[in-house]
Design an enzyme around this catalytic site. Structure first.
Site, mmCIF file in Angstrom:
data_model
loop_
_atom_site.group_PDB
_atom_site.id
_atom_site.type_symbol
_atom_site.label_atom_id
_atom_site.label_comp_id
_atom_site.label_asym_id
_atom_site.label_seq_id
_atom_site.Cartn_x
_atom_site.Cartn_y
_atom_site.Cartn_z
ATOM 1 N N THR A 375 57.656 64.961 54.459
ATOM 2 C CA THR A 375 56.734 65.388 54.774
ATOM 3 C C THR A 375 56.076 64.918 55.936
ATOM 4 O O THR A 375 55.159 64.357 55.805
ATOM 5 C CB THR A 375 56.119 66.053 53.612
ATOM 6 O OG1 THR A 375 56.813 66.403 52.759
ATOM 7 C CG2 THR A 375 55.067 66.478 54.312
ATOM 8 N N ASP A 417 60.645 68.681 42.530
ATOM 9 C CA ASP A 417 60.265 70.029 43.146
ATOM 10 C C ASP A 417 60.826 71.069 42.266
ATOM 11 O O ASP A 417 60.558 72.141 42.415
ATOM 12 C CB ASP A 417 60.612 70.147 44.466
ATOM 13 C CG ASP A 417 59.453 69.541 45.401
ATOM 14 O OD1 ASP A 417 58.325 69.292 44.997
ATOM 15 O OD2 ASP A 417 59.782 69.578 46.807
ATOM 16 N N SER A 447 57.947 74.058 49.505
ATOM 17 C CA SER A 447 56.749 74.637 50.360
ATOM 18 C C SER A 447 56.771 74.478 51.591
ATOM 19 O O SER A 447 55.800 74.993 52.533
ATOM 20 C CB SER A 447 55.510 74.061 49.826
ATOM 21 O OG SER A 447 55.373 74.495 48.258
ATOM 22 N N GLY A 468 52.440 67.915 53.135
ATOM 23 C CA GLY A 468 51.352 68.159 51.954
ATOM 24 C C GLY A 468 51.710 68.932 50.871
ATOM 25 O O GLY A 468 50.778 69.597 50.178
ATOM 26 N N GLY A 469 53.090 69.005 50.550
ATOM 27 C CA GLY A 469 53.471 69.832 49.407
ATOM 28 C C GLY A 469 52.806 71.175 49.072
ATOM 29 O O GLY A 469 53.135 71.761 50.231
HETATM 30 O O1 DON Z 1 59.363 70.517 49.799
HETATM 31 C C1 DON Z 1 58.300 70.422 49.399
HETATM 32 O O2 DON Z 1 57.363 71.122 49.408
HETATM 33 C C2 DON Z 1 57.535 69.212 49.065
HETATM 34 N N1 DON Z 1 58.771 68.195 48.686
HETATM 35 C C3 DON Z 1 57.006 68.462 50.271
HETATM 36 C C4 DON Z 1 56.352 67.301 50.052
HETATM 37 C C5 DON Z 1 55.208 67.032 50.931
HETATM 38 O O3 DON Z 1 55.067 67.631 51.931
HETATM 39 C C6 DON Z 1 54.489 65.570 50.947
HETATM 40 N N2 DON Z 1 53.416 65.342 51.887
HETATM 41 N N3 DON Z 1 52.496 65.002 51.712
#
Ligand code: DON
Length: 567
Positions: A375, A417, A447, A468-469
């Protein structure tokens, strides 16, 4: 002549200093916006040598794997959304997959509790899914590269940076310091990133000889080396020594997938975004569909009235995410029902303009029919008009913390995830359903939301995406509304404060300086509750095309160190 042109654009971009809001960076030909200036510059150099946006993206992705080890990667995966200058679009899914030996309950103790620490879905060897980045970049290059620059040429800037080192920034110094306990149990991680306890300081050179050697092998032998050669052997052997599940077979079998992007519309603009295994596109389009029924233009973008509507749209779409979303190669997801305008109308009708709904009372909606089957972010637009929006990740910062012996790169912790325990929150506090349970070769729900917005005439308006997850999709939503409803330029739209709600936990996340006490009290009076831990949420990167001139307008999130660089 060339220099004059360059200076002209430099002046324009610097000339607005002092305004309350920054303007985007302007350039006539091509633009890269990423979280790291060195990587952005590398992408621009590729385009100056005749490469297209895909060539540049490959070089940027490998460069970030060196200069931004927290999320740039070889050991992770992601999604690359492409729109070619002829208007055709595609989505390349190089998300990690669960190893063949993975099982539904592999992260649970016999008593049903989640395993903690090493061996969990977040830390150590078992947290890692089979990495997709190298295969994804190779696929993109082969199918859509210009053919003018070779794989080896595009990896060279990254290899050089890894071999010769780059200057540690204040931000990287802090990130390494903050992640000592994650990285220190693993010998190679400790040696490379923590210098065995003598922590890197701002201004020092960070060299990564093992990573340089891995990149050198990839240059010489091609991308399959990662999956079948020495790198695969190093990775699988170290996995075996430490109870990890990724085998040589898993690596050999990994393949990226090309998917049809999801399409929606918002007030006449076309939205093109990521399909499953990301929830991003569907959740984004559902929220936009819900919000389309309100006259947002008349609301101040920092007002409680506006935030109330955003939160209620987020609550409903994220409830659907929790219930319905998973890897569509394994489970049925009612995608077309979720992004249907009539469905959004029904969802919208349950919003009370005066009162917050309680998430406990909002469960997933009832979208129509299932499909038969089914990310860090950077973005590049080249001189021809080809555009890439790429989000890739290790999941958490520095992923699982593990560098497999001799490989020089960090492995992801993307297994988190998945729904590792039904009803229990993951790293991002999000609850997910059985549809996202672990299964061999399955891709965990994401996400990530790389997105294009097109104008009514079908031309590219702008690209955007963010890390940002679970906050990612809401960041992209707010950037789009800021541009379309609130007439902000792309830089303003990205820098403006964001909020986040994800159904459960039933609380609004906000940014430390992003919400006035008055606005918050007004929202509390309607029944909204707020997190006790405000946090900055995005590191968005975007490029807009100026309608009259075609000038590329690059915007990199003010919250961090990124840079838009153009030529
Ligand atoms: O795929 C996803 O939604 C998460 N693994 C994304 C992780 C992420 O954005 C980390 N950043 N802060």
């Amino acid at each position: 002549m060339k220099l004059k042109f360059f200076l002209l654009f430099l002046c324009v971009s610097v000339g607005t200093a002092g305004a309350a809001w920054r303007d985007p960076v302007r350039a006539p030909h091509g633009m890269v916006a990423s979280t790291d200036r060195i990587a952005s510059q590398i992408g621009v150099e590729v385009m100056k040598r005749g490469g297209n946006a895909v060539d540049a993206s490959v070089a940027v992705a490998f460069a970030l794997a060196v200069t931004y080890p927290a999320a740039g990667n070889l050991g992770g995966g992601g999604f690359l959304l492409l729109r070619r200058h002829d208007g055709s679009t595609t989505a390349i899914d190089y998300r990690e997959t669960a190893p063949a030996a993975a099982t539904r309950d592999m992260f649970l103790l016999p008593n049903g509790d989640k395993i903690k620490g090493d061996g969990s879905s977040t830390i150590g060897y078992r947290a890692a899914g089979v990495p997709g980045t190298v295969a994804g970049m190779a696929f993109a290059l082969k199918q859509y590269g210009s053919g003018k620059l070779s794989w080896s040429q595009l990896l060279e800037p990254a290899r050089k940076l890894a071999a010769e080192g780059f200057v540690v920034t204040h931000r990287l110094e802090g990130m390494l310091q903050d992640n000592q306990s994650l990285l220190s149990p693993y010998a190679d991680s400790r040696r490379i990133f923590l210098r065995d306890g003598k922590l890197y300081r701002e201004g020092e050179l960070l060299r990564q000889p093992d990573l340089a050697a891995t990149l050198g092998r990839l240059q010489k032998k091609g991308p399959r080396e990662f999956y079948e050669g020495e790198t695969a052997r190093l990775l699988a052997d170290d996995m075996q020594r430490h109870g990890g599940l990724i085998s040589r077979d898993d690596l050999r079998r990994y393949t990226p997938k090309e998917r049809e992007p999801l399409r929606g519309s918002y007030r006449g603009f076309e939205i093109i975004s990521m399909p499953p295994p990301s929830s991003g596109g569907a959740v984004l389009i559902e929220m936009l569909n819900i919000l389309e029924g309100f006259d947002l233009k008349k609301l101040n973008p920092l007002s409680s009235d506006y935030y109330h509507l955003l939160i209620e749209a987020m609550r409903r779409a994220y409830a659907d995410r929790a219930e319905y979303m998973g890897d569509t190669d394994f489970v049925r997801v009612p995608i077309s029902g979720l992004i249907d305008k009539a469905y959004a109308e029904r969802q919208r009708s349950s919003i009370n303009l005066e009162r917050a709904s309680a998430s406990s009372e909002i469960s997933a909606g009832k979208p129509a029919g299932y499909e038969a089957t089914q990310t860090t972010h950077f973005t590049v637009v080249d001189a021809q008009g080809n555009a890439v929006a790429n989000t890739y990740t290790l999941n958490g910062w520095f992923g699982s913390g593990v560098v497999a012996k001799g490989t020089g790169f960090l492995l992801n912790n993307e297994m988190d995830d998945f729904t590792t325990k039904a009803g229990a929150p993951n790293l991002y506090g999000v609850v997910q359903s059985e549809r996202n349970a672990v299964a061999p070769q399955k891709r965990p729900l994401s996400s990530m939301t790389p997105t294009f917005v097109l104008r009514q005439d079908g031309s590219l308006f702008f690209t955007v995406g963010s890390p940002g997850g679970t906050t990612i999709t809401n960041t992209v939503l707010q950037v789009i509304c800021n541009v379309i409803d609130h007439d902000m330029n792309l830089q303003q739209a990205i820098d403006a404060p964001h909020i986040h709600h994800q159904w459960l936990p039933d609380e609004v996340v906000y940014e430390p300086l992003g919400l006035s006490d008055d606005t918050r009290r007004a929202l509390e009076a309607r029944g909204h509750t707020f997190t006790t831990k405000p946090e900055n949420m995005s590191d968005a990167q975007g490029i807009m095309i100026e309608e009259k001139t075609g000038v590329r307008l690059g915007a990199s999130d003010a919250r961090y160190d990124g840079a838009a660089v153009g030529y």
